[in-house]
Design a protein around this motif. Structure first.
Motif, PDB file in Angstrom:
ATOM      1  N   ARG A   1       1.844  17.327  -3.960  1.00  0.00           N
ATOM      2  CA  ARG A   1       1.205  16.477  -4.953  1.00  0.00           C
ATOM      3  C   ARG A   1      -0.212  17.005  -5.170  1.00  0.00           C
ATOM      4  N   LEU A   2      -0.358  17.941  -6.100  1.00  0.00           N
ATOM      5  CA  LEU A   2      -1.657  18.547  -6.371  1.00  0.00           C
ATOM      6  C   LEU A   2      -2.154  18.117  -7.744  1.00  0.00           C
ATOM      7  N   PRO A   3      -3.476  18.044  -7.953  1.00  0.00           N
ATOM      8  CA  PRO A   3      -4.018  17.553  -9.226  1.00  0.00           C
ATOM      9  C   PRO A   3      -4.017  18.595 -10.336  1.00  0.00           C
ATOM     10  N   VAL A   4      -3.432  19.756 -10.116  1.00  0.00           N
ATOM     11  CA  VAL A   4      -3.406  20.817 -11.123  1.00  0.00           C
ATOM     12  C   VAL A   4      -1.969  21.299 -11.304  1.00  0.00           C
ATOM     13  N   ARG A   5      -1.717  21.940 -12.454  1.00  0.00           N
ATOM     14  CA  ARG A   5      -0.432  22.562 -12.714  1.00  0.00           C
ATOM     15  C   ARG A   5      -0.604  24.079 -12.744  1.00  0.00           C
ATOM     16  N   PHE A   6       0.520  24.761 -12.578  1.00  0.00           N
ATOM     17  CA  PHE A   6       0.458  26.211 -12.421  1.00  0.00           C
ATOM     18  C   PHE A   6       1.403  26.904 -13.387  1.00  0.00           C
ATOM     19  N   ASP A   7       0.984  28.097 -13.818  1.00  0.00           N
ATOM     20  CA  ASP A   7       1.837  28.915 -14.674  1.00  0.00           C
ATOM     21  C   ASP A   7       2.984  29.534 -13.892  1.00  0.00           C
ATOM     22  N   VAL A   8       2.741  29.830 -12.615  1.00  0.00           N
ATOM     23  CA  VAL A   8       3.759  30.431 -11.754  1.00  0.00           C
ATOM     24  C   VAL A   8       3.695  29.768 -10.380  1.00  0.00           C
ATOM     25  N   ILE A   9       4.858  29.375  -9.867  1.00  0.00           N
ATOM     26  CA  ILE A   9       4.974  28.901  -8.486  1.00  0.00           C
ATOM     27  C   ILE A   9       6.038  29.751  -7.804  1.00  0.00           C
ATOM     28  N   VAL A  10       5.698  30.318  -6.657  1.00  0.00           N
ATOM     29  CA  VAL A  10       6.664  31.101  -5.884  1.00  0.00           C
ATOM     30  C   VAL A  10       6.870  30.432  -4.534  1.00  0.00           C
ATOM     31  N   CYS A  11       8.082  30.569  -4.017  1.00  0.00           N
ATOM     32  CA  CYS A  11       8.422  30.048  -2.689  1.00  0.00           C
ATOM     33  C   CYS A  11       9.376  31.047  -2.052  1.00  0.00           C
ATOM     34  N   MET A  12       8.843  31.861  -1.139  1.00  0.00           N
ATOM     35  CA  MET A  12       9.591  32.971  -0.571  1.00  0.00           C
ATOM     36  C   MET A  12      10.074  32.618   0.843  1.00  0.00           C
ATOM     37  N   PHE A  13      11.377  32.661   1.032  1.00  0.00           N
ATOM     38  CA  PHE A  13      12.032  32.432   2.321  1.00  0.00           C
ATOM     39  C   PHE A  13      11.491  31.207   3.072  1.00  0.00           C
TER      40      PHE A  13
ATOM     41  N   GLU B   1      17.498  16.742  -0.134  1.00  0.00           N
ATOM     42  CA  GLU B   1      16.141  17.211   0.144  1.00  0.00           C
ATOM     43  C   GLU B   1      15.795  18.424  -0.722  1.00  0.00           C
ATOM     44  N   LEU B   2      16.780  19.288  -0.970  1.00  0.00           N
ATOM     45  CA  LEU B   2      16.569  20.405  -1.895  1.00  0.00           C
ATOM     46  C   LEU B   2      16.264  19.873  -3.292  1.00  0.00           C
ATOM     47  N   ASP B   3      17.032  18.887  -3.753  1.00  0.00           N
ATOM     48  CA  ASP B   3      16.795  18.300  -5.070  1.00  0.00           C
ATOM     49  C   ASP B   3      15.368  17.761  -5.181  1.00  0.00           C
ATOM     50  N   ALA B   4      14.936  17.011  -4.175  1.00  0.00           N
ATOM     51  CA  ALA B   4      13.616  16.393  -4.216  1.00  0.00           C
ATOM     52  C   ALA B   4      12.509  17.446  -4.178  1.00  0.00           C
ATOM     53  N   THR B   5      12.700  18.481  -3.378  1.00  0.00           N
ATOM     54  CA  THR B   5      11.689  19.525  -3.269  1.00  0.00           C
ATOM     55  C   THR B   5      11.553  20.294  -4.568  1.00  0.00           C
ATOM     56  N   VAL B   6      12.673  20.694  -5.153  1.00  0.00           N
ATOM     57  CA  VAL B   6      12.633  21.418  -6.427  1.00  0.00           C
ATOM     58  C   VAL B   6      12.004  20.544  -7.515  1.00  0.00           C
ATOM     59  N   ALA B   7      12.352  19.263  -7.539  1.00  0.00           N
ATOM     60  CA  ALA B   7      11.757  18.358  -8.525  1.00  0.00           C
ATOM     61  C   ALA B   7      10.244  18.276  -8.360  1.00  0.00           C
ATOM     62  N   GLY B   8       9.791  18.216  -7.113  1.00  0.00           N
ATOM     63  CA  GLY B   8       8.357  18.154  -6.860  1.00  0.00           C
ATOM     64  C   GLY B   8       7.639  19.422  -7.292  1.00  0.00           C
ATOM     65  N   LEU B   9       8.250  20.579  -7.052  1.00  0.00           N
ATOM     66  CA  LEU B   9       7.641  21.831  -7.459  1.00  0.00           C
ATOM     67  C   LEU B   9       7.650  21.970  -8.984  1.00  0.00           C
ATOM     68  N   ALA B  10       8.758  21.596  -9.613  1.00  0.00           N
ATOM     69  CA  ALA B  10       8.841  21.676 -11.065  1.00  0.00           C
ATOM     70  C   ALA B  10       7.786  20.798 -11.729  1.00  0.00           C
ATOM     71  N   ALA B  11       7.474  19.676 -11.105  1.00  0.00           N
ATOM     72  CA  ALA B  11       6.465  18.778 -11.657  1.00  0.00           C
ATOM     73  C   ALA B  11       5.073  19.392 -11.632  1.00  0.00           C
ATOM     74  N   GLN B  12       4.882  20.432 -10.813  1.00  0.00           N
ATOM     75  CA  GLN B  12       3.590  21.103 -10.732  1.00  0.00           C
ATOM     76  C   GLN B  12       3.468  22.269 -11.715  1.00  0.00           C
ATOM     77  N   LEU B  13       4.517  22.504 -12.509  1.00  0.00           N
ATOM     78  CA  LEU B  13       4.470  23.604 -13.473  1.00  0.00           C
ATOM     79  C   LEU B  13       3.753  23.189 -14.748  1.00  0.00           C
ATOM     80  N   ALA B  14       2.955  24.109 -15.276  1.00  0.00           N
ATOM     81  CA  ALA B  14       2.388  23.947 -16.604  1.00  0.00           C
ATOM     82  C   ALA B  14       3.493  24.182 -17.635  1.00  0.00           C
ATOM     83  N   PRO B  15       3.287  23.766 -18.898  1.00  0.00           N
ATOM     84  CA  PRO B  15       4.297  24.040 -19.937  1.00  0.00           C
ATOM     85  C   PRO B  15       4.665  25.526 -19.977  1.00  0.00           C
ATOM     86  N   GLY B  16       5.978  25.779 -19.931  1.00  0.00           N
ATOM     87  CA  GLY B  16       6.442  27.166 -19.908  1.00  0.00           C
ATOM     88  C   GLY B  16       6.336  27.836 -18.563  1.00  0.00           C
TER      89      GLY B  16
END
Length: 242
Positions: A94-106, A116-131
């Motif tokens: 839960r961060l106050p900014v959005r990102f153009d790219v988010i990576v999660c390696m291994f 838990e995978l669904d919730a995690t992906v949803a949380g990361l997707a919510a941190q993405l900027a448009p596009g």
């Protein structure tokens, strides 16, 4: 050993296991240029000591690293100039900014279930900027797992020798859960031999589980396969709703 030296031992082994961090970063940046040209901000989730992040950072005006370990973040910050660090669990980003790219390696195999995978992906997707582009590295599919598999690494650097052994077995076959026992032995002239053992429980997710997680998060997703990634990558972009 783990309390006082774990981060250094972990970093030493990860740097010397033969993984091509620079090559993987070049491939990732190429995919970013294709799918989100002009991306200016990057978040590395579960960044560890920053071994991927230091190779990815250069093209971005703003670079952030997130990890649950304060000590790993401290080492990453020393390694990467200007890195902004966030200590948090990837399941609760839960961060106050959005990102153009988010990576999660291994890191995704550390999740415990499909929900838990669904919730995690949803949380990361919510941190993405448009596009924005979400890049996740998977691990073995359940059918690829070899019960009883033993892995070995020996690292010798600057008078230190580290031996890493691991053994993996099914923990819950129906849930595709495995248990990996990891043993480190560290030896040097000043301190002799120290050793420690950990148990790590991991989940082998199916392609269908990944697709479900991305779709539920409002993302279009595809699996990229090919060198230099052993297990490929999932590439997802969030669909913006009006």
């Amino acid at each position: 050993m783990y309390q006082d030296e774990y981060i250094e031992v972990y970093d030493l082994v990860m740097r010397n296991r033969g993984r091509d961090y620079a090559g993987e970063a070049r491939a990732i940046l190429g995919l970013v240029d294709e799918r989100n040209p002009g991306a200016a901000s990057l978040l590395d989730v579960a960044c560890g000591t920053g071994l991927h992040l230091r190779e990815l950072a250069a093209p971005f005006a703003e670079v952030h690293g997130l990890d649950v370990s304060e000590d790993m973040l401290a080492l990453a910050k020393r390694r990467i100039e200007g890195l902004r660090c966030h200590q948090a669990d990837m399941r609760r980003v839960r961060l106050p900014v959005r990102f153009d790219v988010i990576v999660c390696m291994f890191a995704i195999p550390h999740l415990r279930s499909g929900p838990e995978l669904d919730a995690t992906v949803a949380g990361l997707a919510a941190q993405l900027a448009p596009g924005g582009l979400l890049i996740i590295e998977p691990w073995y599919r359940p059918e690829q797992f070899v019960p009883g598999y033993v892995a070995r690494d020996v690292v010798e650097v600057d008078g230190h020798t580290v031996v890493r052994l691991s053994h993996s077995r099914w923990l819950d076959r129906r849930a595709n859960r495995i248990r990996m026992v990891v043993h480190h032995a560290l030896a040097d002239a000043d301190h002799g031999i120290r050793h420690a053992t950990d148990e790590v429980d991991l989940t082998l997710f199916t392609d269908e589980q990944y697709r479900h997680a991305f779709a539920a998060a409002g993302c279009t997703a595809e699996r990229f396969t090919g060198a230099p990634f052993t297990w490929g990558l999932w590439l997802a972009q969030r669909r913006e709703t009006r």
